[in-house]
Design a protein around this motif. Structure first.
Motif, PDB file in Angstrom:
ATOM      1  N   ARG A 185       0.830  -1.211   0.000  1.00 12.37           N
ATOM      2  CA  ARG A 185       0.000   0.000   0.000  1.00 12.37           C
ATOM      3  C   ARG A 185       0.863   1.260   0.000  1.00 12.37           C
ATOM      4  O   ARG A 185       0.616   2.204  -0.731  1.00 12.37           O
TER       5      ARG A 185
ATOM      6  N   ARG B  74       0.173  -4.634  -5.761  1.00  9.67           N
ATOM      7  CA  ARG B  74      -0.960  -3.787  -5.370  1.00  9.67           C
ATOM      8  C   ARG B  74      -2.218  -4.233  -6.129  1.00  9.67           C
ATOM      9  O   ARG B  74      -3.315  -4.261  -5.587  1.00  9.67           O
ATOM     10  N   LEU B  75      -2.047  -4.607  -7.392  1.00 12.18           N
ATOM     11  CA  LEU B  75      -3.188  -5.120  -8.172  1.00 12.18           C
ATOM     12  C   LEU B  75      -3.712  -6.421  -7.586  1.00 12.18           C
ATOM     13  O   LEU B  75      -4.914  -6.660  -7.544  1.00 12.18           O
TER      14      LEU B  75
ATOM     15  N   GLU C  77      -5.586  -5.548  -4.500  1.00 15.59           N
ATOM     16  CA  GLU C  77      -6.891  -4.980  -4.843  1.00 15.59           C
ATOM     17  C   GLU C  77      -7.877  -6.068  -5.245  1.00 15.59           C
ATOM     18  O   GLU C  77      -9.070  -5.952  -4.989  1.00 15.59           O
ATOM     19  N   SER C  78      -7.384  -7.159  -5.826  1.00 16.91           N
ATOM     20  CA  SER C  78      -8.287  -8.263  -6.166  1.00 16.91           C
ATOM     21  C   SER C  78      -8.829  -8.923  -4.895  1.00 16.91           C
ATOM     22  O   SER C  78      -9.889  -9.544  -4.917  1.00 16.91           O
TER      23      SER C  78
ATOM     24  N   TYR D  48      -8.519  -5.062  -1.068  1.00 19.58           N
ATOM     25  CA  TYR D  48      -7.757  -4.043  -0.353  1.00 19.58           C
ATOM     26  C   TYR D  48      -7.542  -2.850  -1.278  1.00 19.58           C
ATOM     27  O   TYR D  48      -6.989  -2.987  -2.362  1.00 19.58           O
ATOM     28  N   ARG D  49      -7.965  -1.691  -0.853  1.00 19.93           N
ATOM     29  CA  ARG D  49      -7.788  -0.464  -1.612  1.00 19.93           C
ATOM     30  C   ARG D  49      -6.911   0.486  -0.792  1.00 19.93           C
ATOM     31  O   ARG D  49      -6.993   0.486   0.436  1.00 19.93           O
TER      32      ARG D  49
END
Length: 169
Positions: A37, A100-101, A104-105, A108-109
């Motif tokens: 992050r 990070r991608l 996000e899957s 987690y943002r």
């Protein structure tokens, strides 16, 4: 009655070992998620077994090429050039931005707080060889694999769809 007690006690001890293992791993997975992050390269490297992850990604890329519908000449070229190309690609893919991608899957943002280790532990599954894997759902397939090294659990394998990594590359 005594035999039943021994069986129940043994079951509790074994399940608590798995829980302790998952909680220990969850702390390091949490730290990895924070490094991803925050785009913190040093912390990311501390929680990634780069050589193991690179070997696994390279092998997966080679298998994908072999299974592809490419003609034999392209497969031969891939076999000759593949290891060097895969190594460069593997090094380029093993970066916080790429993972990070993947994070996000999982949902987690960057704008959301990262769940604590207890919540993360619910998505970790012990593997027969002592590693743990992270899943999207409790009974889902493994996506990330972590191996215990001397002082920490490190990301050592990626079992998700390679296209998740290619998006950032």
């Amino acid at each position: 009655m005594r035999r039943l007690f021994v069986i129940l006690a043994s079951t509790l001890v074994l399940s608590s070992c798995a829980t302790v293992q998952k909680l220990g791993a969850a702390n390091d997975v949490h730290a990895l998620l924070v490094s991803i992050r925050d785009d913190d390269q040093a912390a990311f490297e501390a929680h990634v077994d780069r050589p193991a992850l690179r070997r696994e990604i390279e092998a997966r890329m080679a298998r994908e090429l072999h299974r592809s519908k490419a003609d034999d000449r392209l497969k031969l070229l891939g076999a000759l050039l593949g290891p060097a190309v895969a190594q460069v690609a593997g090094d380029a893919l093993i970066q916080p931005a790429t993972f990070r991608l993947v994070a996000e899957s999982y949902g987690y943002r960057p704008s959301q707080p990262i769940p604590g280790p207890l919540a993360i532990a619910t998505l970790l599954r012990p593997m027969d060889d002592g590693r743990v894997c992270a899943t999207k759902k409790k009974d889902g397939p493994c996506l990330l694999v972590f191996t215990k090294e001397a002082d920490a659990w490190r990301l050592s394998g990626f079992e998700g769809d390679l296209s998740m990594l290619k998006k950032a590359f």
